[in-house]
Design a protein around this motif. Structure first.
Motif, mmCIF file in Angstrom:
data_model
loop_
_atom_site.group_PDB
_atom_site.id
_atom_site.type_symbol
_atom_site.label_atom_id
_atom_site.label_comp_id
_atom_site.label_asym_id
_atom_site.label_seq_id
_atom_site.Cartn_x
_atom_site.Cartn_y
_atom_site.Cartn_z
ATOM 1 N N GLY A 1 0.802 -1.208 0.000
ATOM 2 C CA GLY A 1 0.000 0.000 0.000
ATOM 3 C C GLY A 1 0.838 1.263 0.000
ATOM 4 N N THR A 2 0.426 2.240 0.812
ATOM 5 C CA THR A 2 1.098 3.542 0.795
ATOM 6 C C THR A 2 2.509 3.508 1.372
ATOM 7 N N ALA A 3 2.922 2.391 1.927
ATOM 8 C CA ALA A 3 4.327 2.262 2.324
ATOM 9 C C ALA A 3 5.240 2.393 1.113
ATOM 10 N N HIS B 1 5.083 -7.832 5.592
ATOM 11 C CA HIS B 1 5.514 -7.145 4.375
ATOM 12 C C HIS B 1 6.006 -5.724 4.657
ATOM 13 N N LEU B 2 5.773 -5.238 5.869
ATOM 14 C CA LEU B 2 6.192 -3.886 6.242
ATOM 15 C C LEU B 2 7.358 -3.898 7.225
ATOM 16 N N ALA C 1 1.667 8.771 3.433
ATOM 17 C CA ALA C 1 2.035 7.356 3.537
ATOM 18 C C ALA C 1 1.418 6.683 4.757
ATOM 19 N N LEU C 2 1.176 7.453 5.811
ATOM 20 C CA LEU C 2 0.660 6.884 7.056
ATOM 21 C C LEU C 2 -0.050 7.983 7.813
ATOM 22 N N VAL C 3 -1.149 7.632 8.458
ATOM 23 C CA VAL C 3 -1.871 8.549 9.337
ATOM 24 C C VAL C 3 -2.001 7.872 10.694
ATOM 25 N N LEU D 1 -7.544 2.623 -0.135
ATOM 26 C CA LEU D 1 -6.310 3.352 -0.427
ATOM 27 C C LEU D 1 -5.050 2.572 -0.073
ATOM 28 N N GLY D 2 -5.176 1.532 0.725
ATOM 29 C CA GLY D 2 -3.969 0.892 1.237
ATOM 30 C C GLY D 2 -3.198 1.832 2.134
#
Length: 326
Positions: free
Chosen positions: A46-48, A160-161, A247-249, A278-279
């Protein structure tokens, strides 16, 4: 013996859709806006993906004073029970006391070892992309049936992160700027933009947005807190977050979004819009108070964010000790 009666059952019909060998629901559609397919049909980060090497280098330039702030709640017997999960169990399998009182190990070596049993989302934590689903689908069209009790998340697992989340941190101190009620306050698009403008910060693609509502501090300081309500983001901020390409909230609340939903009856709609469509990674129970005080003192509301989820294979969330360096 007073045996309970049988529970009421609901009728169930098998789904009519099919699932491909790639684990995708055939014909599945995301909501609007969405990032499905943006980083490839098989993307699981995702946004990562926005946290590129160039952006990591740029984030390093935010370090000016060398100050470091941990945004994590403590974990253990004296830690606060803030979320909706069960309390952490911290126990010992051996202690140096054993040797002192004569219960020595076979090697005669004085040592202590301990064990922690906890929900992966029971403290300051990151929601994985397999955490929520809607219409039987998760981010990028993956089938919700891929997450099982036997095997965990066979796609979109938190592992995965595990290489880490590093980027520019931006503090949105909505609690201070908007004088937000920590239990009933709502941060909408206007609130986000006015708080950022007051701080003199422009959000850039790949930024990590950390939003302080004041809820955590109020909850921890109150003798009796209303546990059913908390401030947070309005669901309508999803489009703004997508346009900003963050990228992250993360917030200092249990759910990121205002609870209950201030814009309708849907349950946690921002979770669906962020994680599924949104990922967009979500962080919860971030302790932002110390960093926010420092930002208010020196007027610098950005820094370098560093955190790494635990490499729990198939996990749908992970505890974090996020750091911001200024």
């Amino acid at each position: 013996m007073r045996l309970p009666g049988d529970e009421q059952l609901d009728a169930w019909r098998p789904p009519t859709y099919t699932v491909s060998a790639d684990g995708k629901v055939d014909g599945a559609r995301a909501g609007t806006p969405n990032n499905w397919g943006r980083w490839g049909d098989h993307d699981q980060r995702g946004t990562a993906n926005l946290l590129t090497a160039d952006r990591v280098v740029e984030a390093g330039r935010e370090i000016r004073t060398g100050k470091s702030f941990s945004l994590a709640l403590p974990i253990g017997k004296r830690s606060p029970l803030v979320g909706s999960r069960v309390a952490t169990i911290h126990t010992f399998t051996s202690s140096t006391v054993d040797d002192i009182v004569g219960d020595s190990s076979a090697l005669g070596f004085q040592t202590s070892d301990d064990v922690v049993v906890m929900p992966l989302q029971g403290a300051t934590q990151l929601d994985g992309l397999a955490h929520v689903a809607a219409d039987d689908t998760m981010y990028n069209g993956y089938w919700a049936g891929l997450t099982t009790a036997r095997s965990g998340a066979r796609r979109l697992g938190i592992h995965h992160l595990a290489n880490g989340l590093v980027g520019r941190a931006v503090l949105v101190d909505a609690g201070r700027h908007l004088q937000l009620d920590p239990y009933t306050g709502v941060v909408d698009v206007d609130g986000l933009e006015s708080t950022l403008a007051a701080a003199g910060v422009t959000v850039e693609p790949g930024d990590i947005l950390l939003i302080r509502t004041g809820w955590l501090g109020a909850f921890l300081s109150a003798e009796k807190s209303p546990r059913t309500r908390s401030a947070g983001l309005a669901p309508s901020t999803a489009q703004w977050l997508a346009d900003a390409d963050v990228a992250l909230v993360a917030t200092d609340t249990r759910t990121v979004e205002a609870l209950p939903n201030p814009e309708g009856d849907a349950v946690l709609p921002l979770h669906i819009a962020a994680l599924r469509d949104l990922g967009l990674l979500l962080g919860e129970l971030f302790d932002l108070d110390d960093w926010a005080r420092d930002c208010a003192e020196d007027g610098a509301y950005t820094g370098m964010f560093v955190a790494a989820p635990l490499p729990v294979v198939g996990g749908v969330g992970s505890p974090l000790n996020p750091l911001v360096l200024k």
